[in-house]
Design an enzyme around this catalytic site. Structure first.
Site, PDB file in Angstrom:
ATOM      1  N   HIS A 119       3.876   1.851  11.624  1.00 40.30           N
ATOM      2  CA  HIS A 119       2.732   1.599  12.514  1.00 40.30           C
ATOM      3  C   HIS A 119       2.459   2.751  13.479  1.00 40.30           C
ATOM      4  O   HIS A 119       1.425   2.788  14.126  1.00 40.30           O
ATOM      5  CB  HIS A 119       2.983   0.330  13.341  1.00 40.30           C
ATOM      6  CG  HIS A 119       3.433  -0.830  12.505  1.00 40.30           C
ATOM      7  ND1 HIS A 119       4.761  -1.202  12.390  1.00 40.30           N
ATOM      8  CD2 HIS A 119       2.735  -1.670  11.715  1.00 40.30           C
ATOM      9  CE1 HIS A 119       4.843  -2.238  11.567  1.00 40.30           C
ATOM     10  NE2 HIS A 119       3.636  -2.545  11.142  1.00 40.30           N
ATOM     11  N   SER A 122       1.735  -9.708  10.576  1.00 40.03           N
ATOM     12  CA  SER A 122       1.088  -8.659   9.783  1.00 40.03           C
ATOM     13  C   SER A 122      -0.422  -8.752   9.989  1.00 40.03           C
ATOM     14  O   SER A 122      -1.064  -9.687   9.525  1.00 40.03           O
ATOM     15  CB  SER A 122       1.432  -8.849   8.300  1.00 40.03           C
ATOM     16  OG  SER A 122       0.486  -8.191   7.497  1.00 40.03           O
ATOM     17  N   THR A 154      -6.188   0.729  11.874  1.00 37.30           N
ATOM     18  CA  THR A 154      -6.441   0.883  10.429  1.00 37.30           C
ATOM     19  C   THR A 154      -6.458  -0.435   9.656  1.00 37.30           C
ATOM     20  O   THR A 154      -6.895  -0.470   8.522  1.00 37.30           O
ATOM     21  CB  THR A 154      -5.365   1.788   9.784  1.00 37.30           C
ATOM     22  OG1 THR A 154      -4.085   1.159   9.935  1.00 37.30           O
ATOM     23  CG2 THR A 154      -5.341   3.168  10.394  1.00 37.30           C
ATOM     24  N   HIS A 168       5.723  -5.087   8.644  1.00 33.06           N
ATOM     25  CA  HIS A 168       5.770  -6.472   9.109  1.00 33.06           C
ATOM     26  C   HIS A 168       6.008  -7.439   7.950  1.00 33.06           C
ATOM     27  O   HIS A 168       5.082  -8.102   7.478  1.00 33.06           O
ATOM     28  CB  HIS A 168       4.483  -6.827   9.854  1.00 33.06           C
ATOM     29  CG  HIS A 168       4.453  -6.247  11.234  1.00 33.06           C
ATOM     30  ND1 HIS A 168       3.290  -6.013  11.926  1.00 33.06           N
ATOM     31  CD2 HIS A 168       5.456  -5.870  12.060  1.00 33.06           C
ATOM     32  CE1 HIS A 168       3.583  -5.503  13.125  1.00 33.06           C
ATOM     33  NE2 HIS A 168       4.891  -5.410  13.210  1.00 33.06           N
ATOM     34  N   ASN A 198      -2.922  -7.048   8.743  1.00 37.25           N
ATOM     35  CA  ASN A 198      -3.799  -7.028   7.567  1.00 37.25           C
ATOM     36  C   ASN A 198      -3.737  -8.344   6.791  1.00 37.25           C
ATOM     37  O   ASN A 198      -4.714  -8.775   6.201  1.00 37.25           O
ATOM     38  CB  ASN A 198      -3.518  -5.813   6.686  1.00 37.25           C
ATOM     39  CG  ASN A 198      -2.221  -5.921   5.926  1.00 37.25           C
ATOM     40  OD1 ASN A 198      -2.164  -6.545   4.868  1.00 37.25           O
ATOM     41  ND2 ASN A 198      -1.158  -5.318   6.457  1.00 37.25           N
ATOM     42  N   CYS A 216      -8.104   1.689   6.704  1.00 39.14           N
ATOM     43  CA  CYS A 216      -7.507   2.373   5.562  1.00 39.14           C
ATOM     44  C   CYS A 216      -8.013   1.809   4.243  1.00 39.14           C
ATOM     45  O   CYS A 216      -8.479   0.680   4.153  1.00 39.14           O
ATOM     46  CB  CYS A 216      -5.985   2.328   5.658  1.00 39.14           C
ATOM     47  SG  CYS A 216      -5.242   0.900   4.897  1.00 39.14           S
ATOM     48  N   GLU A 244       0.620  -0.643  16.243  1.00 39.94           N
ATOM     49  CA  GLU A 244      -0.242   0.502  15.912  1.00 39.94           C
ATOM     50  C   GLU A 244      -1.132   0.874  17.096  1.00 39.94           C
ATOM     51  O   GLU A 244      -1.362   2.046  17.382  1.00 39.94           O
ATOM     52  CB  GLU A 244      -1.107   0.190  14.679  1.00 39.94           C
ATOM     53  CG  GLU A 244      -1.895   1.413  14.238  1.00 39.94           C
ATOM     54  CD  GLU A 244      -2.933   1.122  13.169  1.00 39.94           C
ATOM     55  OE1 GLU A 244      -4.011   1.743  13.224  1.00 39.94           O
ATOM     56  OE2 GLU A 244      -2.677   0.282  12.278  1.00 39.94           O
ATOM     57  N   CYS A 291       0.860  -1.179   0.000  1.00 38.08           N
ATOM     58  CA  CYS A 291       0.000   0.000   0.000  1.00 38.08           C
ATOM     59  C   CYS A 291       0.901   1.235   0.000  1.00 38.08           C
ATOM     60  O   CYS A 291       2.119   1.134   0.159  1.00 38.08           O
ATOM     61  CB  CYS A 291      -0.886  -0.004   1.243  1.00 38.08           C
ATOM     62  SG  CYS A 291       0.097   0.004   2.768  1.00 38.08           S
TER      63      CYS A 291
END
Length: 314
Positions: free
Chosen positions: A80, A229, A171, A46, A231, A201, A132, A17
């Site tokens: 983060h 990670s 996020t 990560h 996400n 996000c 984060e 991203c």
């Protein structure tokens, strides 16, 4: 097995991203500008491949500033985000620091501060011990923000004071899971203030939608990414919930499960926001060595978001 035909549905968007690209660029530009070594507090993103690559270029990764032996060298804060105390400590150590916090995480930090100043008690929806979450909670004085991790905690949550309450979110969460937690909080506290704009996000949302779009057509689904990670782990959960119960995370220590693959006709592939595309290509090449492969890239949305590195690094 070579004549076994395997169809791959390649999820798009996937992988890096804008916040991750910016963070990596900050480390690379810092090494170019200041020479090696530069220090990075916590993994910049990560992903082991990315971290190892930056180590080879001259980055030294530490968990805390106290570990840095040569304080004349610059230190970079990870994408983060960090608690407020960290930049203050760096100033006290007279260290040069560069903040690679993702702008979308910084937005949540500012939001939390503004709500706190406006007299709200905050709830952060997120996962305990994720950097984060530590960074966001560290923007505010102790006791002025509480963590809620799941629906159960949302049902049991008791405000500590009689202040107005509001919420912000990590996020990189699953959009659907978060929605359910928020609904419980809204039902229990009808006046709870919500963020002006969704905190999750754009990249997290897009990658989850792309996986949802193809998971139900797949016999097996693979997400390339690291175990730490957030996400990437969420993408595996999304694939499972969207109709592909055989969904797995492929990380740096993973053995490719060829025995499962040979019994499948259609497999889906995506990658987390901190996983470089080379890892996806390497994975597909491993499959091509054993099977006859056709690839169909299924893109649901074009991403054109770019976050620029700080001017002082040019």
């Amino acid at each position: 097995m070579k004549n076994k035909h395997l169809k791959i549905l390649l999820s798009a968007p996937r992988g890096f991203c804008a916040g991750v690209e910016r963070a990596i660029e900050i480390v690379e530009k810092s090494i170019k500008k200041f020479g090696a070594p530069v220090y990075v507090r916590h993994e910049i993103v990560h992903n082991k491949y990315v971290v190892d690559d930056l180590k080879n270029k001259g980055a030294i990764f530490v968990e805390e500033l106290e570990e840095i032996e040569d304080r004349t060298r610059p230190v970079i804060f990870s994408a983060h985000g960090v608690p407020k105390k960290i930049p203050e400590d760096a100033k006290n150590y007279k260290m040069t620091y560069i903040d690679a916090t993702c702008p979308l995480v910084s937005k949540v930090h500012r939001e939390a501060e503004n709500l706190h100043k406006a007299g709200y008690h905050l709830i952060l929806i997120g996962h305990q011990n994720h950097p984060e979450v530590i960074g966001t909670m560290g923007q505010l004085p102790e006791g002025s923000i509480d963590l809620v991790q799941n629906e159960d905690e949302a049902k049991k949550y008791k405000p500590q004071n009689n202040k107005k309450i509001s919420y912000v979110t990590q996020t990189t969460l699953s959009v659907d899971d978060t929605k359910d937690i928020i609904q419980i909080l809204k039902d229990r506290f009808p006046n709870i203030k919500e963020p002006m704009k969704e905190d999750i996000c754009y990249a997290t949302t897009n990658r989850q939608l792309a996986v949802k779009n193809i998971a139900k057509k797949c016999d097996l689904f693979f997400v390339i990414g690291s175990r730490n990670s957030s996400n990437s782990v969420r993408l595996v959960e999304v694939a499972k919930k969207s109709g592909c119960s055989n969904s797995l995370l492929i990380h740096s220590q993973s053995e490719i499960p060829f025995d499962l693959i040979k019994d499948s006709n259609i497999i889906g592939i995506s990658s987390g926001a901190s996983a470089p595309e080379i890892l996806v290509n390497n994975f597909i090449n491993e499959l091509k060595n054993k099977f006859t492969v056709s690839i169909d890239e299924v893109e649901i949305i074009k991403e054109n978001v770019v976050f620029k590195a700080p001017k002082k690094l040019n």
